[in-house]
Design an enzyme around this catalytic site. Sequence first.
Site, PDB file in Angstrom:
ATOM      1  CB  THR A  31      16.363 -39.050  69.092  1.00  0.00           C
ATOM      2  OG1 THR A  31      16.269 -39.131  67.661  1.00  0.00           O
ATOM      3  CG2 THR A  31      17.754 -38.572  69.488  1.00  0.00           C
ATOM      4  CG  ASP A  54       7.892 -33.201  67.424  1.00  0.00           C
ATOM      5  OD1 ASP A  54       8.163 -33.386  66.213  1.00  0.00           O
ATOM      6  OD2 ASP A  54       6.830 -32.689  67.805  1.00  0.00           O
ATOM      7  CG  ASN A  81      16.237 -44.029  60.406  1.00  0.00           C
ATOM      8  OD1 ASN A  81      16.117 -44.715  59.393  1.00  0.00           O
ATOM      9  ND2 ASN A  81      15.472 -44.228  61.483  1.00  0.00           N
ATOM     10  CB  SER A 132      17.888 -40.123  50.141  1.00  0.00           C
ATOM     11  OG  SER A 132      17.098 -39.812  49.016  1.00  0.00           O
ATOM     12  CE1 TYR A 146       9.260 -40.967  52.068  1.00  0.00           C
ATOM     13  CE2 TYR A 146       9.574 -42.119  49.986  1.00  0.00           C
ATOM     14  CZ  TYR A 146       9.926 -41.914  51.306  1.00  0.00           C
ATOM     15  OH  TYR A 146      10.946 -42.641  51.871  1.00  0.00           O
ATOM     16  CE  LYS A 150      12.916 -39.902  52.606  1.00  0.00           C
ATOM     17  NZ  LYS A 150      13.614 -39.746  53.909  1.00  0.00           N
ATOM     18  CB  THR A 181      11.537 -51.654  57.443  1.00  0.00           C
ATOM     19  OG1 THR A 181      10.911 -50.774  56.499  1.00  0.00           O
ATOM     20  CG2 THR A 181      12.986 -51.884  57.041  1.00  0.00           C
TER      21      THR A 181
END
Length: 217
Positions: A31, A54, A81, A132, A146, A150, A181
């Site tokens: 997705t 979404d 994810n 997380s 942020y 988590k 990443t």
Amino acid sequence: MKVWFITGASRGFGALMTKEALAAGDAVVATARNPRAVIEQIGDNPNLLAVALDLTNEAQAKEAAAKAIERFGRIDVLVNNAGYGLLGAVEEATAEEIEKLYATNVFGVLKVTRAVLPYMRRQRSGHVLNFSSIGGYFGYPGWGVYGSTKFAVEGLSESLSAELEPFGIKVTIIEPGFFRTDFLADNSLSVSAAAIPDYIGTPAGNMRDFGAVEEVL
């Protein structure tokens, strides 16, 4: 053959896990906001179903789960994810920025999980993998808001693990550290628009500057 349902599958860990699962002969419901981006990243594969999702849209989450069942008949592994970061001191973050972050990183995880769990309960099997972060168990300056999302994922996951054990469903928390990443790219990281001068030279201010340099590099 296992059937994976992976959010944020067009890039980063999501794309990598999708590729690895397909290479192992499994099926993947991948997705993303733009499913075409999944195909461009992964390529065509008979075991791949790219679906628009979404995370802030609960109806779309339920529709995506239903499409997975319609195509493959089951969902064995759910990978929550998708998400993004917010860099800046807690005081600098606006209410709008905080609410938007929680809408994806926390409420999005809840919406997708709640959409998939009825099918896993019916199967009496399944595995939920919740992404997380190392920021989910230790607070860092500049990453307070942020990190709080988590921390929320951690608490939800621990409770879910106990709640779902009677149904044969496992829950695992994944806490990545520093990986190469695109997390610091502008499509994965938001920087608080407000920069308070008093924070210049403090741990939070230095982290903001570090993040900006890393993003440019």
